[in-house]
Design a protein around this motif. Structure first.
Motif, mmCIF file in Angstrom:
data_model
loop_
_atom_site.group_PDB
_atom_site.id
_atom_site.type_symbol
_atom_site.label_atom_id
_atom_site.label_comp_id
_atom_site.label_asym_id
_atom_site.label_seq_id
_atom_site.Cartn_x
_atom_site.Cartn_y
_atom_site.Cartn_z
ATOM 1 N N ALA A 9 0.828 -1.213 0.000
ATOM 2 C CA ALA A 9 0.000 0.000 0.000
ATOM 3 C C ALA A 9 0.861 1.262 0.000
ATOM 4 O O ALA A 9 0.602 2.203 -0.765
ATOM 5 C CB ALA A 9 -0.939 -0.011 1.202
ATOM 6 N N LYS A 10 1.889 1.291 0.837
ATOM 7 C CA LYS A 10 2.727 2.488 0.936
ATOM 8 C C LYS A 10 3.535 2.722 -0.339
ATOM 9 O O LYS A 10 3.627 3.857 -0.818
ATOM 10 C CB LYS A 10 3.656 2.387 2.138
ATOM 11 N N LEU A 11 4.124 1.678 -0.891
ATOM 12 C CA LEU A 11 4.933 1.841 -2.102
ATOM 13 C C LEU A 11 4.063 2.194 -3.307
ATOM 14 O O LEU A 11 4.473 2.982 -4.159
ATOM 15 C CB LEU A 11 5.774 0.598 -2.368
ATOM 16 N N THR A 12 2.869 1.628 -3.369
ATOM 17 C CA THR A 12 1.947 1.945 -4.456
ATOM 18 C C THR A 12 1.516 3.408 -4.381
ATOM 19 O O THR A 12 1.520 4.122 -5.391
ATOM 20 C CB THR A 12 0.721 1.019 -4.421
ATOM 21 N N ALA A 13 1.176 3.868 -3.186
ATOM 22 C CA ALA A 13 0.744 5.255 -3.011
ATOM 23 C C ALA A 13 1.875 6.241 -3.301
ATOM 24 O O ALA A 13 1.656 7.290 -3.917
ATOM 25 C CB ALA A 13 0.219 5.460 -1.591
ATOM 26 N N LYS A 14 3.083 5.913 -2.895
ATOM 27 C CA LYS A 14 4.219 6.835 -3.028
ATOM 28 C C LYS A 14 4.794 6.871 -4.440
ATOM 29 O O LYS A 14 5.165 7.927 -4.935
ATOM 30 C CB LYS A 14 5.307 6.421 -2.032
ATOM 31 N N PHE A 15 4.897 5.696 -5.104
ATOM 32 C CA PHE A 15 5.637 5.616 -6.358
ATOM 33 C C PHE A 15 4.822 5.217 -7.584
ATOM 34 O O PHE A 15 5.366 5.218 -8.686
ATOM 35 C CB PHE A 15 6.810 4.636 -6.206
ATOM 36 N N ALA A 16 3.547 4.852 -7.433
ATOM 37 C CA ALA A 16 2.706 4.413 -8.560
ATOM 38 C C ALA A 16 3.500 3.490 -9.497
ATOM 39 O O ALA A 16 3.669 3.785 -10.685
ATOM 40 C CB ALA A 16 2.168 5.612 -9.319
ATOM 41 N N PRO A 17 4.008 2.379 -8.983
ATOM 42 C CA PRO A 17 4.893 1.535 -9.789
ATOM 43 C C PRO A 17 4.201 0.869 -10.972
ATOM 44 O O PRO A 17 3.027 0.505 -10.901
ATOM 45 C CB PRO A 17 5.377 0.482 -8.794
ATOM 46 N N ALA A 18 4.966 0.706 -12.051
ATOM 47 C CA ALA A 18 4.502 -0.072 -13.195
ATOM 48 C C ALA A 18 4.520 -1.555 -12.839
ATOM 49 O O ALA A 18 3.769 -2.354 -13.401
ATOM 50 C CB ALA A 18 5.399 0.189 -14.397
ATOM 51 N N PHE A 19 5.385 -1.915 -11.889
ATOM 52 C CA PHE A 19 5.488 -3.294 -11.406
ATOM 53 C C PHE A 19 5.912 -3.254 -9.953
ATOM 54 O O PHE A 19 6.785 -2.468 -9.574
ATOM 55 C CB PHE A 19 6.538 -4.066 -12.227
ATOM 56 N N THR A 49 9.458 1.831 -11.410
ATOM 57 C CA THR A 49 8.689 3.072 -11.401
ATOM 58 C C THR A 49 9.471 4.194 -12.076
ATOM 59 O O THR A 49 10.697 4.264 -11.960
ATOM 60 C CB THR A 49 8.311 3.493 -9.967
ATOM 61 N N ARG A 50 8.766 5.061 -12.749
ATOM 62 C CA ARG A 50 9.375 6.234 -13.380
ATOM 63 C C ARG A 50 9.888 7.226 -12.327
ATOM 64 O O ARG A 50 10.729 8.062 -12.628
ATOM 65 C CB ARG A 50 8.366 6.942 -14.286
ATOM 66 N N HIS A 51 9.394 7.123 -11.109
ATOM 67 C CA HIS A 51 9.850 8.027 -10.040
ATOM 68 C C HIS A 51 11.347 7.887 -9.783
ATOM 69 O O HIS A 51 11.953 8.794 -9.206
ATOM 70 C CB HIS A 51 9.076 7.757 -8.742
ATOM 71 N N PHE A 52 11.932 6.777 -10.200
ATOM 72 C CA PHE A 52 13.357 6.552 -9.957
ATOM 73 C C PHE A 52 14.237 6.945 -11.144
ATOM 74 O O PHE A 52 15.455 6.858 -11.057
ATOM 75 C CB PHE A 52 13.620 5.087 -9.608
ATOM 76 N N ASP A 53 13.618 7.389 -12.232
ATOM 77 C CA ASP A 53 14.395 7.806 -13.405
ATOM 78 C C ASP A 53 15.379 8.910 -13.009
ATOM 79 O O ASP A 53 15.004 9.899 -12.366
ATOM 80 C CB ASP A 53 13.484 8.313 -14.520
ATOM 81 N N GLY A 54 16.629 8.743 -13.374
ATOM 82 C CA GLY A 54 17.650 9.745 -13.111
ATOM 83 C C GLY A 54 18.252 9.698 -11.718
ATOM 84 O O GLY A 54 19.179 10.442 -11.423
#
Length: 90
Positions: A9-19, A49-54
């Motif tokens: 739940a926490k990781l999904t809410a924070k990072f909206a992961p593709a997987f 997740t795209r949140h980790f790009d860069g």
């Protein structure tokens, strides 16, 4: 809610992961430090997740650890993190 469900739940809410895959590996650590009967002490998180790009690998891991700060101070003894490319394959 179980520790695994809370992590999801926490990781999904924070990072909206593709997987996202959260694996309870507690049974592999029977008898080791932090292990408890019933598991939910040692986890592996596989996340894309795209949140980790860069971000550097260290920054990616810190972001996950920060999101799970409460769990890491409480029921979760160990967390392995595998960051996957956001575009897959998963």
């Amino acid at each position: 809610m179980s520790a695994r469900q809370t992590i999801i739940a926490k990781l999904t809410a924070k990072f909206a992961p593709a997987f996202l895959d959260v694996i309870d590996e507690s049974s592999q650590h029977h008898g080791h430090a932090g292990w408890r009967e019933g598991g939910e002490t040692h986890f592996r998180v596989r996340i894309a997740t795209r949140h980790f790009d860069g971000l550097s690998r260290v920054a990616q891991h810190r972001a996950v650890m920060d999101a799970l700060e409460t769990e890491l101070k409480g029921p979760v003894h160990a967390l392995a993190i595998d960051v996957l490319p956001a575009e897959g394959p998963f």
